[in-house]
Motif scaffolding. Structure first.
Motif, PDB file in Angstrom:
ATOM      1  N   ALA A   1       0.888  -1.198   0.019  1.00  0.00           N
ATOM      2  CA  ALA A   1      -0.196  -0.126   0.129  1.00  0.00           C
ATOM      3  C   ALA A   1       0.885   1.107  -0.083  1.00  0.00           C
ATOM      4  O   ALA A   1       0.520   2.102  -0.812  1.00  0.00           O
ATOM      5  N   GLU A   8       8.469   4.089   7.791  1.00  0.00           N
ATOM      6  CA  GLU A   8       8.481   2.569   7.907  1.00  0.00           C
ATOM      7  C   GLU A   8       9.009   2.143   9.122  1.00  0.00           C
ATOM      8  O   GLU A   8      10.204   2.463   9.360  1.00  0.00           O
ATOM      9  N   ALA A   9       8.437   1.487   9.927  1.00  0.00           N
ATOM     10  CA  ALA A   9       9.091   0.886  11.152  1.00  0.00           C
ATOM     11  C   ALA A   9      10.229  -0.189  10.976  1.00  0.00           C
ATOM     12  O   ALA A   9      11.119   0.055  11.866  1.00  0.00           O
ATOM     13  N   THR A  16       4.240  -7.010   5.128  1.00  0.00           N
ATOM     14  CA  THR A  16       3.955  -8.232   5.377  1.00  0.00           C
ATOM     15  C   THR A  16       5.164  -9.228   5.060  1.00  0.00           C
ATOM     16  O   THR A  16       5.569 -10.048   5.654  1.00  0.00           O
ATOM     17  N   ASP A  59      -1.245 -17.112  -1.005  1.00  0.00           N
ATOM     18  CA  ASP A  59      -2.422 -18.009  -1.073  1.00  0.00           C
ATOM     19  C   ASP A  59      -3.357 -17.553  -2.183  1.00  0.00           C
ATOM     20  O   ASP A  59      -4.239 -18.275  -2.515  1.00  0.00           O
ATOM     21  N   TYR A  81      -1.796 -11.828  -7.376  1.00  0.00           N
ATOM     22  CA  TYR A  81      -1.307 -10.992  -6.200  1.00  0.00           C
ATOM     23  C   TYR A  81      -0.051 -10.171  -6.435  1.00  0.00           C
ATOM     24  O   TYR A  81       0.751 -10.606  -6.272  1.00  0.00           O
ATOM     25  N   VAL A  83       5.923   5.708  13.448  1.00  0.00           N
ATOM     26  CA  VAL A  83       5.375   6.810  13.733  1.00  0.00           C
ATOM     27  C   VAL A  83       4.619   6.833  15.104  1.00  0.00           C
ATOM     28  O   VAL A  83       3.946   5.545  15.021  1.00  0.00           O
ATOM     29  N   MET A 120      -5.778  -8.925  -1.641  1.00  0.00           N
ATOM     30  CA  MET A 120      -5.578  -7.511  -1.396  1.00  0.00           C
ATOM     31  C   MET A 120      -4.927  -6.647  -2.030  1.00  0.00           C
ATOM     32  O   MET A 120      -4.881  -5.144  -1.904  1.00  0.00           O
TER      33      MET A 120
HETATM   34  P1  FAD Z   1       1.616  -4.356   5.219  1.00  0.00           P
HETATM   35  O1  FAD Z   1       2.398  -5.110   4.369  1.00  0.00           O
HETATM   36  O2  FAD Z   1       1.291  -5.038   6.528  1.00  0.00           O
HETATM   37  O3  FAD Z   1       2.470  -3.177   5.586  1.00  0.00           O
HETATM   38  C1  FAD Z   1       2.298  -2.249   6.495  1.00  0.00           C
HETATM   39  C2  FAD Z   1       3.785  -1.625   7.107  1.00  0.00           C
HETATM   40  O4  FAD Z   1       3.293  -0.547   7.847  1.00  0.00           O
HETATM   41  C3  FAD Z   1       4.413  -2.745   7.859  1.00  0.00           C
HETATM   42  O5  FAD Z   1       5.765  -2.760   7.227  1.00  0.00           O
HETATM   43  C4  FAD Z   1       4.801  -1.951   9.042  1.00  0.00           C
HETATM   44  O6  FAD Z   1       5.926  -2.155   9.657  1.00  0.00           O
HETATM   45  C5  FAD Z   1       4.370  -0.570   8.782  1.00  0.00           C
HETATM   46  N1  FAD Z   1       3.880   0.144  10.002  1.00  0.00           N
HETATM   47  C6  FAD Z   1       2.675  -0.050  10.873  1.00  0.00           C
HETATM   48  N2  FAD Z   1       2.565   0.852  11.846  1.00  0.00           N
HETATM   49  C7  FAD Z   1       3.427   1.667  11.652  1.00  0.00           C
HETATM   50  C8  FAD Z   1       4.105   2.956  12.351  1.00  0.00           C
HETATM   51  N3  FAD Z   1       3.275   3.234  13.401  1.00  0.00           N
HETATM   52  N4  FAD Z   1       5.028   3.765  11.996  1.00  0.00           N
HETATM   53  C9  FAD Z   1       5.785   2.877  10.922  1.00  0.00           C
HETATM   54  N5  FAD Z   1       5.519   2.039  10.225  1.00  0.00           N
HETATM   55  C10 FAD Z   1       4.452   1.304  10.523  1.00  0.00           C
HETATM   56  N6  FAD Z   1      -3.452 -11.045   1.341  1.00  0.00           N
HETATM   57  C11 FAD Z   1      -3.686 -11.645  -0.009  1.00  0.00           C
HETATM   58  O7  FAD Z   1      -4.602 -10.937  -0.565  1.00  0.00           O
HETATM   59  N7  FAD Z   1      -3.075 -12.916  -0.278  1.00  0.00           N
HETATM   60  C12 FAD Z   1      -2.300 -13.266   0.340  1.00  0.00           C
HETATM   61  O8  FAD Z   1      -1.789 -14.603  -0.276  1.00  0.00           O
HETATM   62  C13 FAD Z   1      -1.772 -12.980   1.490  1.00  0.00           C
HETATM   63  N8  FAD Z   1      -0.856 -13.569   2.160  1.00  0.00           N
HETATM   64  C14 FAD Z   1      -0.708 -13.105   3.435  1.00  0.00           C
HETATM   65  C15 FAD Z   1       0.274 -13.730   4.324  1.00  0.00           C
HETATM   66  C16 FAD Z   1       0.787 -13.615   5.313  1.00  0.00           C
HETATM   67  C17 FAD Z   1       1.853 -14.162   6.154  1.00  0.00           C
HETATM   68  C18 FAD Z   1       0.375 -12.195   5.700  1.00  0.00           C
HETATM   69  C19 FAD Z   1       0.616 -11.947   7.203  1.00  0.00           C
HETATM   70  C20 FAD Z   1      -0.741 -11.821   5.043  1.00  0.00           C
HETATM   71  C21 FAD Z   1      -1.193 -11.800   4.106  1.00  0.00           C
HETATM   72  N9  FAD Z   1      -2.083 -11.310   3.142  1.00  0.00           N
HETATM   73  C22 FAD Z   1      -2.469 -11.683   1.907  1.00  0.00           C
HETATM   74  C23 FAD Z   1      -2.202 -10.010   3.583  1.00  0.00           C
HETATM   75  C24 FAD Z   1      -1.235  -9.052   3.633  1.00  0.00           C
HETATM   76  O9  FAD Z   1      -1.179  -8.519   4.781  1.00  0.00           O
HETATM   77  C25 FAD Z   1      -1.451  -8.072   2.391  1.00  0.00           C
HETATM   78  O10 FAD Z   1      -2.057  -8.904   1.228  1.00  0.00           O
HETATM   79  C26 FAD Z   1      -0.582  -6.890   2.134  1.00  0.00           C
HETATM   80  O11 FAD Z   1       0.463  -7.521   1.819  1.00  0.00           O
HETATM   81  C27 FAD Z   1      -0.958  -5.660   2.898  1.00  0.00           C
HETATM   82  O12 FAD Z   1      -0.162  -4.590   2.440  1.00  0.00           O
HETATM   83  P2  FAD Z   1      -0.009  -3.295   3.112  1.00  0.00           P
HETATM   84  O13 FAD Z   1       1.033  -2.616   2.505  1.00  0.00           O
HETATM   85  O14 FAD Z   1      -1.555  -2.869   3.401  1.00  0.00           O
HETATM   86  O15 FAD Z   1       0.307  -3.633   4.557  1.00  0.00           O
END
Ligand code: FAD
Ligand code: NAP
Length: 533
Positions: free
Chosen positions: A21, A40-41, A48, A60, A66, A113, A438
């Motif tokens: 995201a 980013e922390a 993820t 998955d 994906y 943050v 996602m």
């Molecule tokens: P994230 O990838 O979770 O990134 C958020 C980031 O924000 C993290 O790096 C975190 O460190 C940072 N952050 C949070 N709070 C703070 C703060 N206060 N200050 C600074 N940084 C911060 N989804 C699917 O659709 N298909 C899949 O196959 C799938 N497989 C998955 C497998 C696993 C093991 C897990 C845990 C989840 C899976 N998911 C899957 C869901 C997955 O989380 C999302 O698909 C997607 O990677 C989320 O991306 P994102 O950027 O929204 O969040």
């Protein structure tokens, strides 16, 4: 809207998080000519896929889906090696994206943050990071639905003499379990992926199971070049087709009820989907999550499979879930159930004899003690709200998000929350998020937010905020839809039930294709349901 930044630490937009995201949000906002900083922390990008390095971690949803679609060139150039890519491969992909689009220069790593306070006088967010304060007109939370880990507070945990690991915070150097007595706590997706590989290494593996889960075989394999070529020949068409399917993924939906067909036909359909592998099993019939009797037919099919794979009938029975299938997220595995045929694997049912304490050399349930050299917490996440609420977020009149969400999260479309102007949530509670593929959901949110900011700028507006009325109606709608399904019937993380004390509220919104139409309609009507200032 002021385009000018005030000092090097004052930005048009701050994005929190550098996973799928945050990276794409940065790309889009930069494209609008805004000054942006991503915090980013973690010590690397990827979210993820940076944190979850446990053995067996992979997606998955098929990698051809994906993955980002915003750049046709990226989509054509990148070659996935397997049907379901491993964590290292997905992380390599995200690293490639960051380099290809020169994103890194605006990302500050190892910078958590801590707080974000809206200042009404300036209309800006004052954001405090581990490395000092910044300010921004727009604050965008890309903090992830599954990024805040949940480790149960077992008494004695700090006295354990061996090593402990959480699947969501896995050591970068990997873990060698050879010769070790290992305990895995939990049997969700992370456990189900890691258990077969840990079992191959460990001297003995104890799996502590509170609730058994349904899992469908992945039948993972190297990607067939012909299939890749056919998808790439019309990638946009493939994406467009999937965007019209439930969950936004290539799961062919059978429009009939499971109860409309006879038992033989159902068995054939389930068998063929089991052979195909993956989450598409769940769209075998349209009413599996709507009707308990329909659901029972699928649940019974999987229970029979478990009994056919696991040799010890008592173990097979203990592994067989009773709850509605799909109520907790369905798992996808490679050799999970068969792993319980190994002589070095013991299933410990803790449903009626919970873990009472961690001992220096193991753990004790209310029934027995187990000697362990290390413990793996596959105990999941404080999902959807955990990462947001661990930041001290304050909106108008200093009201905290914590206070506002005390009874459960309240948003409009999962994108904004009343009383918190210019705060955007990517895949926030109240959006399809975790009930969809996602990456496309993330792209849809990012595009909506970027277009919204461009609109505000074009209209000479500085502020946008969900109205309480639109939010109330949306929250009621999300609950109403959830109430028409079987989702509220079990203790899932969708409901916050895995975290003691968390309000029991169904957080995601079920309805991927109509949701996108709704978001588009809101935008087309000049951001209906939002107040602009
Ligand atoms: P994230 O990838 O979770 O990134 C958020 C980031 O924000 C993290 O790096 C975190 O460190 C940072 N952050 C949070 N709070 C703070 C703060 N206060 N200050 C600074 N940084 C911060 N989804 C699917 O659709 N298909 C899949 O196959 C799938 N497989 C998955 C497998 C696993 C093991 C897990 C845990 C989840 C899976 N998911 C899957 C869901 C997955 O989380 C999302 O698909 C997607 O990677 C989320 O991306 P994102 O950027 O929204 O969040
Ligand atoms: P999870 O699904 O929440 O599973 C956590 C497990 O820990 C559950 O079995 C839970 O039991 C158990 N547990 C929690 N507290 C416990 C306690 N006090 N005592 C005993 N057991 C306890 O977490 P996850 O496996 O990390 O998966 C979370 C989500 O991430 C998935 O649903 C999925 O969306 C995503 N994910 C996807 C993949 C993939 O295949 N691509 C892989 C991993 C994760 P109860 O069920 O009884 O609460």
């Amino acid at each position: 809207m002021a385009q000018q930044t005030h000092s090097p630490r004052d930005f048009d937009a701050v994005v929190v998080g550098a996973g799928f995201a945050g990276l794409y949000m940065l790309y889009r906002l930069r494209g609008l000519g805004l000054s942006v900083r991503v915090f980013e922390a973690g010590s690397g990008i990827g979210g993820t896929w940076f944190w979850n390095r446990y053995p067996g971690a992979r997606c998955d949803i098929e990698s051809l889906e994906y993955s980002y679609q915003f750049s046709p060139e990226l989509q054509q150039d990148w070659e996935w090696s397997e049907r379901f890519a491993t964590q290292p491969e997905i992380l390599r992909y995200l690293e490639h994206v960051a380099d290809r689009f020169a994103l890194r220069r605006d990302i500050e790593l190892e910078t958590r943050v801590r707080s974000a306070h809206f200042d009404e006088a300036s209309g800006r967010w004052a954001i405090d990071t581990e490395h000092g304060p910044v300010s921004a007109r727009f604050c965008i939370m890309a903090t992830g639905c599954l990024s805040s880990t949940n480790t149960p507070k077992f008494p004695g945990l700090d006295r354990f003499a061996g090593a402990t690991y959480h699947t969501g915070r896995w050591p970068h150097e990997g873990v060698d379990f050879s010769g070790k007595r290992v305990g895995v706590i939990g049997t969700g997706s992370s456990a189900i992926q890691s258990i077969p590989l840990i079992a191959e290494q460990a001297a003995h593996l104890f799996v502590f199971q509170r609730t058994p889960n349904y899992s469908i075989p992945a039948h993972n394999a190297p990607l067939d070049p012909e299939r890749v070529a056919s998808v790439k020949a019309d990638y946009a068409g493939f994406r467009a087709q999937n965007s019209q399917r439930p969950f936004g993924a290539n799961f062919p939906l059978n429009e009939v009820s499971a109860l409309q067909v006879d038992a033989d036909e159902r068995a054939r359909e389930y068998e063929s989907r089991w052979e195909q592998g993956g989450l598409g099993f769940f769209t075998a019939y349209h009413d599996l999550i709507l009707d308990r009797a329909a659901n029972d037919t699928a649940a019974e099919f999987v229970r029979a499979k478990i009994h056919s794979i696991v040799r010890d009938p008592a173990v097979a029975e203990a592994l067989s879930p009773e709850q509605v299938i799909g109520c907790k997220r369905l798992c996808v595995d490679t050799n999970y159930y068969a792993t319980f045929n190994r002589p070095n694997v013991t299933l410990v049912d803790v449903s009626d004899a919970p873990i009472a304490e961690i001992l220096p050399a193991g753990l004790r349930t209310t029934r027995a003690s187990y000697e362990l050299d290390c413990i793996v917490f596959a105990t999941g996440f404080d999902a959807m709200t955990g990462a947001l609420l661990s930041i001290d977020i304050r909106g108008k009149a200093g009201r905290t998000l914590h206070d506002k969400w005390a009874e459960g999260p309240r948003t409009y479309l999962g994108l904004g929350t009343a009383g918190f102007p210019n705060l955007f949530l990517i895949t926030g509670p109240g959006s399809p998020s975790v009930l969809s593929n996602m990456v496309p959901s993330i792209e849809q949110h990012v595009n909506w937010i970027a277009d919204c900011i461009a609109y505000l700028r074009a209209q000479g507006r500085e502020r946008i905020e969900a109205t309480p009325a639109a939010e109330d109606a949306w929250v009621a709608h999300v609950n109403e839809v959830a109430g028409m399904t079987l989702y509220p019937s079990c203790n899932s993380w969708y409901l916050g039930a895995n975290v003691p004390g968390k309000p029991r509220v169904f957080m995601p919104y079920l309805g991927f294709p109509p949701y996108v139409e709704k978001c588009n309609e809101v935008a087309a009507k000049g951001y209906e349901g939002f107040a602009l200032g």
